[in-house]
Design an enzyme around this catalytic site. Structure first.
Site, mmCIF file in Angstrom:
data_model
loop_
_atom_site.group_PDB
_atom_site.id
_atom_site.type_symbol
_atom_site.label_atom_id
_atom_site.label_comp_id
_atom_site.label_asym_id
_atom_site.label_seq_id
_atom_site.Cartn_x
_atom_site.Cartn_y
_atom_site.Cartn_z
ATOM 1 N N ASP A 102 0.801 -1.226 0.000
ATOM 2 C CA ASP A 102 0.000 0.000 0.000
ATOM 3 C C ASP A 102 0.830 1.270 0.000
ATOM 4 O O ASP A 102 0.459 2.265 -0.616
ATOM 5 C CB ASP A 102 -0.942 0.020 1.212
ATOM 6 C CG ASP A 102 -0.194 0.233 2.518
ATOM 7 O OD1 ASP A 102 0.707 -0.581 2.829
ATOM 8 O OD2 ASP A 102 -0.497 1.197 3.244
ATOM 9 N N ASP A 105 5.602 0.330 3.488
ATOM 10 C CA ASP A 105 5.890 -0.902 4.225
ATOM 11 C C ASP A 105 5.710 -2.102 3.300
ATOM 12 O O ASP A 105 5.577 -1.956 2.084
ATOM 13 C CB ASP A 105 5.011 -1.006 5.473
ATOM 14 C CG ASP A 105 3.523 -0.845 5.142
ATOM 15 O OD1 ASP A 105 3.142 -1.096 3.978
ATOM 16 O OD2 ASP A 105 2.746 -0.475 6.043
ATOM 17 N N TYR A 253 -5.764 0.645 8.861
ATOM 18 C CA TYR A 253 -6.889 0.897 7.949
ATOM 19 C C TYR A 253 -8.200 0.470 8.593
ATOM 20 O O TYR A 253 -8.931 -0.362 8.070
ATOM 21 C CB TYR A 253 -6.660 0.190 6.610
ATOM 22 C CG TYR A 253 -5.510 0.804 5.831
ATOM 23 C CD1 TYR A 253 -5.668 2.020 5.189
ATOM 24 C CD2 TYR A 253 -4.265 0.169 5.770
ATOM 25 C CE1 TYR A 253 -4.611 2.607 4.492
ATOM 26 C CE2 TYR A 253 -3.216 0.740 5.085
ATOM 27 C CZ TYR A 253 -3.397 1.964 4.447
ATOM 28 O OH TYR A 253 -2.340 2.541 3.768
ATOM 29 N N GLU A 493 5.532 9.733 3.407
ATOM 30 C CA GLU A 493 5.222 8.406 2.887
ATOM 31 C C GLU A 493 4.314 8.487 1.667
ATOM 32 O O GLU A 493 3.294 9.179 1.683
ATOM 33 C CB GLU A 493 4.554 7.545 3.957
ATOM 34 C CG GLU A 493 4.391 6.087 3.547
ATOM 35 C CD GLU A 493 3.977 5.188 4.708
ATOM 36 O OE1 GLU A 493 4.115 3.959 4.589
ATOM 37 O OE2 GLU A 493 3.512 5.719 5.746
#
Length: 516
Positions: A102, A105, A253, A493
């Site tokens: 995603d 990571d 999430y 990120e």
């Protein structure tokens, strides 16, 4: 060459910098860049365009290759990446190889991956006709996701929604090619429902079915058939997936907005893909219960209400589906909330003009809102109508100008004069919060980098050795400040769901300014 791990004093920073510069040369094939020419980002001024939207479009799609999990193809363009996650799913004896990581990571989160897929597909549905040579690359990016989602939904009334233990993964800073944390598999089923992730997955499959309808009709039929069964599961067994999987999916999430928005969103996509009256009736009967009229003006991986309203308004405005007339008002309300100075406007903007929703990955809301503005402007133009905000009227042109201001800010028209897309423009983020980008590539450093070894580099000030070209980071804070710190995941990120709606917006502007 051994990794430098135990160092102190100022010589440490210098040694890490030299170390990473050496690996940058080996991974990327050239010395560390200082000008945009290395990335072919010269701003060709077509029709007075300040930005090269075509170049940004190419890079925004290329980014997805850097996020790939699984067995990489021979035509992989992001060459510093290698195969990873080749045994994913084995913990439950299923094949879950493939899909996308995603963000920075090495976890595969099904909820944001499905939303990414829906938005990439919507970008192609609305603006794919303008993409020319990039259309095929966009379809490849979509199919990399849908092939995985078909695997994740291969068993009836079951969806595999995550691969990897996020807490354990986040305790390591290692390349996806090296990861040795447990690859736990999490699922929703009849006993542990997940209407949110299931309906979003159905939306993704249905939207992608439209994308492939002409170019690959047999694949399109497979996608649509699966979308229908997955939505039926989402609707029949109701509940949020984070209720049953809270320790594993939260706080990463969590489904904060509930599952009602996804049921409306999923039904809207199935109505569009199938033209079956049962979905239209479902929306008519359940729309209000599912929050069609709720006042919420944030569109992203968690809350889909605004997107559903815009999508359903097309059926009324363009296809003359009278039963959906109320959605024009709902869509207008959302648009009014983001127009600066409009009656009922409730959106904050930074002093430099950037739409600002929240500190964590704010750029996702910039790109998603820009996409909705452009898409709604397209629908309004087709129907020869406007947006009504109280007693004020706003034209499609006004919506496009707001979207352009946001995209231009992202590309460099901001107080820091920097692009927030890696590889675009002369100044862009160099220390993004991304494991694979920040560590030496496998070609230059074949030896495994252990779980905790990478933190020496993560905590350094050295630029990332591998360019994740096209990655858009979380962006500046509410005061237009951006520290470019690798440890700052909120601002530094990248994420797939930041890029996916941007693809459509860039295609529109590249065409509008004669670059495509």
């Amino acid at each position: 060459m051994a990794l430098l791990l135990v160092c102190s004093s100022s010589s440490y920073a210098l040694r890490v910098t030299i170390f990473l510069s050496f690996f940058f040369f080996l991974c990327n094939g050239f010395s560390y860049p200082t000008t945009s020419s290395l990335f072919n980002t010269h701003h060709h001024r077509h029709h007075l365009a300040k930005h090269n939207y075509k170049d940004a479009l190419t890079k925004s799609i290329l980014f997805f290759e850097g996020q790939r999990s699984g067995k990489l193809p021979s035509n992989q363009r992001m060459s510093w990446r290698r195969d990873s996650g080749l045994s994913d799913g084995s913990a439950l004896h299923v094949d879950l190889v493939g899909g996308y990581y995603d963000a920075g990571d090495n976890i595969k989160f099904g909820f944001p991956m499905a939303f990414t897929t829906t938005m990439l597909s919507w970008s192609v549905i609305e603006f794919g006709g303008l993409m020319k040579s990039e259309l095929q690359n966009a379809k490849i990016a979509i199919r990399w996701a849908t092939d995985y989602l078909l695997k994740a939904t291969s068993q009836p009334d079951t969806i595999y929604v995550q691969v990897g233990d996020a807490n354990k993964d986040h305790s390591c800073w290692e390349r996806p090619e090296d990861m040795d944390t447990v690859r736990s598999v999490f699922k929703v089923d009849k006993n542990t429902p997940g209407s949110d992730v299931a309906a979003e997955t159905a939306a993704a499959l249905a939207a992608a079915a439209i994308v492939f309808r002409k170019s690959d009709p047999s694949y399109s039929k497979v996608l649509l058939k699966r979308a229908i069964s997955v939505f039926a599961f989402a609707d029949k067994y109701r509940g949020t997936y984070s209720a049953g999987l809270k320790p594993d999916v939260c706080p990463f999430y969590c489904s904060y907005s509930g599952y009602q928005d996804e049921l409306l969103w999923g039904a809207a996509w199935l109505q569009k893909a199938t033209k079956n009256l049962k979905y239209l009736n479902y929306i008519k009967i359940n729309g209000q219960i599912l929050g069609a009229a709720e006042y919420d003006n944030t569109f992203g991986w968690d809350n889909k209400h605004a997107g559903a309203r815009i999508l359903l308004t097309k059926a009324f405005l363009v296809q003359n589906v009278k039963t959906l007339h109320e959605y024009k008002g709902h869509a207008d309300n959302f648009i009014c909330s983001v127009i600066p100075g409009a009656p009922f406007s409730s959106t904050q903007y930074t002093p430099g003009g950037l739409l600002f929703k929240m500190a964590d990955a704010n750029m996702q809301y910039v790109t998603s809102t820009s996409f909705l503005l452009l898409t709604y402007a397209k629908y309004l133009t087709s129907a020869k109508t406007v947006v009504h905000c109280g007693g004020s009227v706003y034209t499609p042109g006004r919506l496009r100008s707001i979207a352009k201001r946001q995209v231009d800010y992202l590309l460099g028209d901001n107080p820091l004069r920097m692009s927030y897309m890696v590889g675009y423009g002369p100044k862009f983020p160099r220390r993004i919060h991304h494991r694979g980008s920040s560590l030496p590539c496998v070609a230059s450093h074949p030896a495994k980098i252990q779980c905790h070894q990478g933190f020496a580099i993560m905590n350094s000030q050295s630029p990332n050795p591998n360019f994740l070209v096209g990655a858009v980071v979380g962006g500046p804070d509410q005061h237009d400040r951006f520290p470019d710190e690798r440890s700052d995941y909120e601002q530094s990120e990248p994420a797939t769901y930041i890029n996916s709606p941007l693809v459509g917006a860039l295609a529109y502007f590249a065409h509008a300014y004669g670059q495509l």
